[in-house]
Enzyme design. Sequence first.
Site, PDB file in Angstrom:
ATOM      1  CB  CYS A 158     101.464  24.749  48.402  1.00  0.00           C
ATOM      2  SG  CYS A 158     101.037  23.927  47.224  1.00  0.00           S
ATOM      3  CB  CYS A 169      95.587  19.264  41.278  1.00  0.00           C
ATOM      4  SG  CYS A 169      96.298  17.971  40.206  1.00  0.00           S
ATOM      5  CB  CYS A 190     104.381  21.649  47.010  1.00  0.00           C
ATOM      6  SG  CYS A 190     106.135  21.130  46.034  1.00  0.00           S
TER       7      CYS A 190
END
Length: 138
Positions: free
Chosen positions: A87, A91, A13
């Site tokens: 959130c 990535c 996150c």
Amino acid sequence: MSEPTTPSVLFVCVHNAGRSQMAAAWLTHLADGRVEVRSAGSAPADAVNPAAVAAMTEVGIDMSTERPKILTVAAVRASDVVITMGCGDTCPVFPGRRYLDWKLDDPAGQGVEAVRPIRDEIERRVRALLAELGIEAA
């Protein structure tokens, strides 16, 4: 016959201060050494959310010594399962990894009363993940 490999899971996150820390703590607790557990954030906070620490303490899990960590390409590459915490975090994506997004309320700025339901939902999802991995919860 080859030895079975230990699965690895990375929780991500933005601040690595609440949801991802609670998820990593639950998985560490319930997997009892049978899963390699990591957590990280793209913009780590200075400290773990005290309400998240308090909520986990209520269920017997101590997160008081945990610290937010920066998300690295190496951590993603070393993980079999990468779970983002709803959130919108970006990535790195590598072939052969399983990516999940757990949409969960953010405990930032919330009191322990508001964090408890988030904690309990994370436990439910971690237990389901362990079942998918073929690992019985401790």
